[in-house]
Design a protein around this motif. Sequence first.
Motif, PDB file in Angstrom:
ATOM      1  N   GLN A 185       0.830  -1.203   0.000  1.00  0.00           N
ATOM      2  CA  GLN A 185       0.000   0.000   0.000  1.00  0.00           C
ATOM      3  C   GLN A 185       0.866   1.254   0.000  1.00  0.00           C
ATOM      4  OE1 GLN A 185      -1.973   1.242   3.668  1.00  0.00           O
ATOM      5  NE2 GLN A 185      -3.923   1.288   2.552  1.00  0.00           N
ATOM      6  N   HIS A 186       1.882   1.269   0.841  1.00  0.00           N
ATOM      7  CA  HIS A 186       2.769   2.434   0.924  1.00  0.00           C
ATOM      8  C   HIS A 186       3.488   2.656  -0.404  1.00  0.00           C
ATOM      9  CE1 HIS A 186       5.513   5.380   2.713  1.00  0.00           C
ATOM     10  NE2 HIS A 186       6.475   4.760   2.068  1.00  0.00           N
ATOM     11  N   ALA A 187       4.038   1.585  -0.962  1.00  0.00           N
ATOM     12  CA  ALA A 187       4.783   1.717  -2.216  1.00  0.00           C
ATOM     13  C   ALA A 187       3.892   2.217  -3.348  1.00  0.00           C
ATOM     14  CB  ALA A 187       5.417   0.374  -2.590  1.00  0.00           C
ATOM     15  N   LEU A 188       2.678   1.721  -3.414  1.00  0.00           N
ATOM     16  CA  LEU A 188       1.767   2.101  -4.488  1.00  0.00           C
ATOM     17  C   LEU A 188       1.292   3.544  -4.327  1.00  0.00           C
ATOM     18  CD1 LEU A 188      -0.291  -1.202  -4.613  1.00  0.00           C
ATOM     19  CD2 LEU A 188       1.089  -0.313  -6.507  1.00  0.00           C
ATOM     20  N   THR A 189       0.825   3.891  -3.154  1.00  0.00           N
ATOM     21  CA  THR A 189       0.241   5.216  -2.965  1.00  0.00           C
ATOM     22  C   THR A 189       1.288   6.322  -2.922  1.00  0.00           C
ATOM     23  OG1 THR A 189       0.199   4.929  -0.546  1.00  0.00           O
ATOM     24  CG2 THR A 189      -1.787   4.304  -1.776  1.00  0.00           C
ATOM     25  N   GLU A 190       2.548   5.970  -2.630  1.00  0.00           N
ATOM     26  CA  GLU A 190       3.621   6.963  -2.605  1.00  0.00           C
ATOM     27  C   GLU A 190       4.432   6.970  -3.896  1.00  0.00           C
ATOM     28  OE1 GLU A 190       4.097   9.218  -0.229  1.00  0.00           O
ATOM     29  OE2 GLU A 190       2.320   8.431   0.809  1.00  0.00           O
ATOM     30  N   GLY A 191       4.050   6.155  -4.871  1.00  0.00           N
ATOM     31  CA  GLY A 191       4.785   6.120  -6.133  1.00  0.00           C
ATOM     32  C   GLY A 191       6.176   5.548  -5.997  1.00  0.00           C
ATOM     33  N   GLN A 192       6.333   4.550  -5.133  1.00  0.00           N
ATOM     34  CA  GLN A 192       7.645   3.942  -4.885  1.00  0.00           C
ATOM     35  C   GLN A 192       7.677   2.462  -5.270  1.00  0.00           C
ATOM     36  OE1 GLN A 192       8.423   4.756  -0.761  1.00  0.00           O
ATOM     37  NE2 GLN A 192       8.516   6.965  -1.064  1.00  0.00           N
ATOM     38  N   TRP A 193       6.768   2.053  -6.145  1.00  0.00           N
ATOM     39  CA  TRP A 193       6.691   0.635  -6.486  1.00  0.00           C
ATOM     40  C   TRP A 193       7.696   0.215  -7.559  1.00  0.00           C
ATOM     41  CZ3 TRP A 193       5.499   0.354 -11.608  1.00  0.00           C
ATOM     42  CH2 TRP A 193       4.816   1.423 -12.180  1.00  0.00           C
ATOM     43  N   ASP A 194       8.200   1.166  -8.336  1.00  0.00           N
ATOM     44  CA  ASP A 194       9.139   0.832  -9.412  1.00  0.00           C
ATOM     45  C   ASP A 194      10.559   0.976  -8.886  1.00  0.00           C
ATOM     46  OD1 ASP A 194      10.701   0.575 -11.671  1.00  0.00           O
ATOM     47  OD2 ASP A 194       9.326   1.700 -12.957  1.00  0.00           O
ATOM     48  N   THR A 195      11.125  -0.120  -8.390  1.00  0.00           N
ATOM     49  CA  THR A 195      12.450  -0.057  -7.778  1.00  0.00           C
ATOM     50  C   THR A 195      13.543   0.259  -8.802  1.00  0.00           C
ATOM     51  OG1 THR A 195      12.612  -2.475  -7.991  1.00  0.00           O
ATOM     52  CG2 THR A 195      11.840  -1.598  -5.880  1.00  0.00           C
ATOM     53  N   THR A 196      13.353  -0.155 -10.037  1.00  0.00           N
ATOM     54  CA  THR A 196      14.341   0.158 -11.079  1.00  0.00           C
ATOM     55  C   THR A 196      14.405   1.659 -11.309  1.00  0.00           C
ATOM     56  OG1 THR A 196      13.957  -1.967 -12.172  1.00  0.00           O
ATOM     57  CG2 THR A 196      15.023  -0.250 -13.469  1.00  0.00           C
ATOM     58  N   ALA A 197      13.239   2.303 -11.363  1.00  0.00           N
ATOM     59  CA  ALA A 197      13.205   3.757 -11.542  1.00  0.00           C
ATOM     60  C   ALA A 197      13.815   4.467 -10.349  1.00  0.00           C
ATOM     61  CB  ALA A 197      11.768   4.220 -11.759  1.00  0.00           C
ATOM     62  N   GLN A 198      13.591   3.934  -9.148  1.00  0.00           N
ATOM     63  CA  GLN A 198      14.178   4.547  -7.961  1.00  0.00           C
ATOM     64  C   GLN A 198      15.700   4.501  -8.016  1.00  0.00           C
ATOM     65  OE1 GLN A 198      12.466   3.594  -4.080  1.00  0.00           O
ATOM     66  NE2 GLN A 198      10.691   2.737  -5.109  1.00  0.00           N
TER      67      GLN A 198
END
Length: 220
Positions: A185-198
């Motif tokens: 939930q945190h990763a999705l709602t904060e836009g942190q789900w794409d670890t490659t992009a991070q």
Amino acid sequence: MSDANDGGPSTPDTPAVERVEGPGIAVRGDDVDTDQILPARFLKVLTFEGLGEFAFFDQRFEEVETDGTVEERETDHPFNDPAHRDASVLVVGSNFGCGSSREHAPQALQRWGIDAVVGESFAEIFAGNCLALGVPTVTLDGDAVEALQSFVEADPDADVVVDVGEETVSYDGRTVDATVDDAHQHALTEGQWDTTAQLAAVPERITETANDLPYVESTR
């Protein structure tokens, strides 16, 4: 870019996934494994492009022999039903995505058009692979899943709303409580789900870490 203390950097190219809304499609049955979602022979592709057409392939097609000729014919699988072709919310049973850990399975579903999966429970690795694509996996109790499956089968044009932040699923004028894994939930709602992009967003930190590794030649 967000501070590292809030769970990691977000990037402009990684949108937050707070809500998914669209028509639903039901695939009934428990313990639907990744080989059913995408048979192993389709894993030999060099990229994920085009995988959508092979989703549930062995359930969607069967070989029929007529006058010595073998033909491949469509079954009555919901993914073959034109009424569900615009569906974006998949509704499934328990332990969905069990079996091998192939990331191609959620790739095939997403490329078919699925943006969220609602079910009674999910295999952990499958749910993680969905998260890496920004596809929420949301759980409901068994009775709620059955009711939702029956609804989308009866009304394929009606929208189902999956609210990741509020942990609800709404349809037909009703709203039912759902569950989303806290970290997902945190990763999705904060836009942190794409670890490659991070990682791509912080090249200087990657270089710094690499320079501190004893088995990597320093670039300093």
